[in-house]
Every structure is written in C-alpha cells, then in structure tokens.
Scaffold this active site. Structure first.
Site, PDB file in Angstrom:
ATOM      1  N   ASP A 168       0.861  -1.180   0.000  1.00 44.38           N
ATOM      2  CA  ASP A 168       0.000   0.000   0.000  1.00 44.38           C
ATOM      3  C   ASP A 168       0.901   1.235   0.000  1.00 44.38           C
ATOM      4  O   ASP A 168       2.022   1.166  -0.508  1.00 44.38           O
ATOM      5  CB  ASP A 168      -0.964  -0.027   1.182  1.00 44.38           C
ATOM      6  CG  ASP A 168      -2.293   0.663   0.884  1.00 44.38           C
ATOM      7  OD1 ASP A 168      -2.258   1.890   0.639  1.00 44.38           O
ATOM      8  OD2 ASP A 168      -3.337   0.005   0.896  1.00 44.38           O
ATOM      9  N   GLY A 194       4.892  -0.506  -3.786  1.00 43.90           N
ATOM     10  CA  GLY A 194       3.867   0.168  -3.008  1.00 43.90           C
ATOM     11  C   GLY A 194       3.043   1.106  -3.855  1.00 43.90           C
ATOM     12  O   GLY A 194       3.140   1.122  -5.081  1.00 43.90           O
ATOM     13  N   HIS A 195       2.231   1.922  -3.177  1.00 43.48           N
ATOM     14  CA  HIS A 195       1.344   2.867  -3.854  1.00 43.48           C
ATOM     15  C   HIS A 195       1.881   4.292  -3.826  1.00 43.48           C
ATOM     16  O   HIS A 195       1.175   5.219  -4.191  1.00 43.48           O
ATOM     17  CB  HIS A 195      -0.051   2.822  -3.219  1.00 43.48           C
ATOM     18  CG  HIS A 195      -0.769   1.524  -3.422  1.00 43.48           C
ATOM     19  ND1 HIS A 195      -2.040   1.288  -2.943  1.00 43.48           N
ATOM     20  CD2 HIS A 195      -0.387   0.381  -4.039  1.00 43.48           C
ATOM     21  CE1 HIS A 195      -2.412   0.050  -3.265  1.00 43.48           C
ATOM     22  NE2 HIS A 195      -1.425  -0.514  -3.928  1.00 43.48           N
ATOM     23  N   GLY A 196       3.122   4.467  -3.363  1.00 48.39           N
ATOM     24  CA  GLY A 196       3.737   5.781  -3.386  1.00 48.39           C
ATOM     25  C   GLY A 196       3.599   6.531  -2.076  1.00 48.39           C
ATOM     26  O   GLY A 196       3.311   5.960  -1.024  1.00 48.39           O
TER      27      GLY A 196
END
Length: 230
Positions: free
Chosen positions: A50, A72-74
């Site tokens: 995430d 991940g999502h940054g």
C-alpha cells in the site's frame, strides 16, 4: 494493516527505518500519519503493498526526505473527505526515490466528500523509476463503487511540484483530476522531466478543473499553460 500508525503525536522523528512487505499485501501502509504535527521521516527504505507513507486528516508540519519507496502505492496525502472538516497543511516531501510503484506523489479525496482542505504542499527533487502515475491529484477517488458521482468538497490549494524527473510506465505522467465544485488552485509546476518508457506514444499531462502555472522544463508539455496564456 499499518506498520507504524502515528496518531495524535507531536515532535516525532523516524530515521533509517527499513520496512519490507510483499507488493500484493493489502493495507500495509509503511508509515501512516494522522492528527499529528511536526513529524519527520528521514533516510528510510519502505516497500509495501500500500502507501509507503500516507498522510491523513489533521496532519501538519510533516517533513519527508531521503525516502526510497517501492514496491507500493507511493507517497500519498489522503484520502480526505470521509468526515467533515478534514484538514492537511504544510507538507514537505523532498529528495525521495520511487521505483515501480503504483503512484508517485499523490493527493486523493473521495468523489463524494465532506468539506475539508489540503494546502501548502511541496514535492521537490523526486526521482521516478517506472512509476505508473508519477504526479497525480485525484479528487474522484472511489475505492468501493458504486459512487454517487457528486463532486469532492475538499479544497486543494497551493501545491508545488519542483524538479520531478524520471520515467512513467503509463502515458499519463501528470494527472490533475480535480473537483468541479472546488477546483484545485495554485498548482505550480517547475522543471518536470518525465518520459514514458512504454509503447503508445510520449508522456502526456491531463488536467481537469486545475488552475496554476508551469515554468522551466516541461516534459510532458504542461496542461496548465492555458492558464498562463489566458
């Protein structure tokens, strides 16, 4: 869930933190910050399924520097607007590297939301390596459809992206998908150099309900130019 949950805290520093989780692991944010102030995150390596770092409602005076993120999502601000009067302000993200992440630097608010704001935000000296959405503001965030289609009521203002460079795995390297009810204001781009490393054409920028200006290097060509010329 979160590896570190920073809630209702003041004057906390994270330095030389290493977090490793599989990219398919859900909701495994690295460092989640909410209702907190004067939080520093320095010189750390974060890989999750995430957000590497998520900055949530009630956060201010947050400084992030020297963070390597991926998978991940940054690095994300939000999501905002689930509850009334959610505010985030004075956020500084500098000298970070994101590799093969879903997003780079992101601000997200719910498609149908309560009134709130995200202001005085700076992203500077960020390297993107094969990132799907390197620069993104998404005010139509809808993780659990169906959504009502109502515009977001969270005001996003005074956001700077300076010296953002590297490669995008999608054509849309810069996306400002802002609210028709509360358009983004004061969006400043300087020295953006993002190229598309896949097939389908060169990188592009997409703007909806975004107001601001661009200067210096403009790759992809800025969709905020028309504001300058008007």
């Amino acid at each position: 869930m979160f590896h570190f949950d920073v809630y209702n805290c003041k004057n906390v520093t994270f330095s030389h933190v290493n977090i490793t989780a599989p990219d398919e692991s859900p909701n495994t944010d690295g460092i989640h910050i909410s209702t907190s102030s004067n939080i520093q995150v320095f010189d750390s390596n974060i890989g999750t399924g995430d957000d590497c770092i998520s900055i949530f409602a009630g956060s201010q005076m947050i400084n992030i520097s020297g963070v390597t993120c991926g998978p991940g999502h940054g690095i994300s601000i939000g999501s905002l607007g689930r509850s009334p009067n959610e505010v985030v302000k004075d956020i500084h993200v500098k000298s970070c590297t994101l590799t093969a992440t879903q997003n780079g630097v992101r601000i997200k608010t719910f498609a149908s939301s309560n009134v709130g704001s995200a202001t005085t935000i700076n992203f500077e000296d960020i390297i993107m390596n094969n990132v799907r959405n390197p620069v993104i503001i998404d005010q139509h965030y809808c993780p659990m459809p169906p959504c009502t289609g109502q515009a977001s009521s969270v005001k996003i203002k005074d956001v700077t992206f300076n010296n953002i460079r590297g490669t995008s795995s999608s054509i849309a390297a810069v996306t400002f998908n802002c609210s028709a009810l509360f358009p983004c204001e004061g969006i400043n781009l300087r020295d953006i150099n993002l190229s598309h490393n896949g097939v389908g054409g060169p990188a592009i920028a997409l703007c909806a309900n975004a107001q601001g200006h661009a200067a210096g290097k403009e790759l992809p060509p800025s969709c905020l130019k028309s504001v300058l010329d008007s």
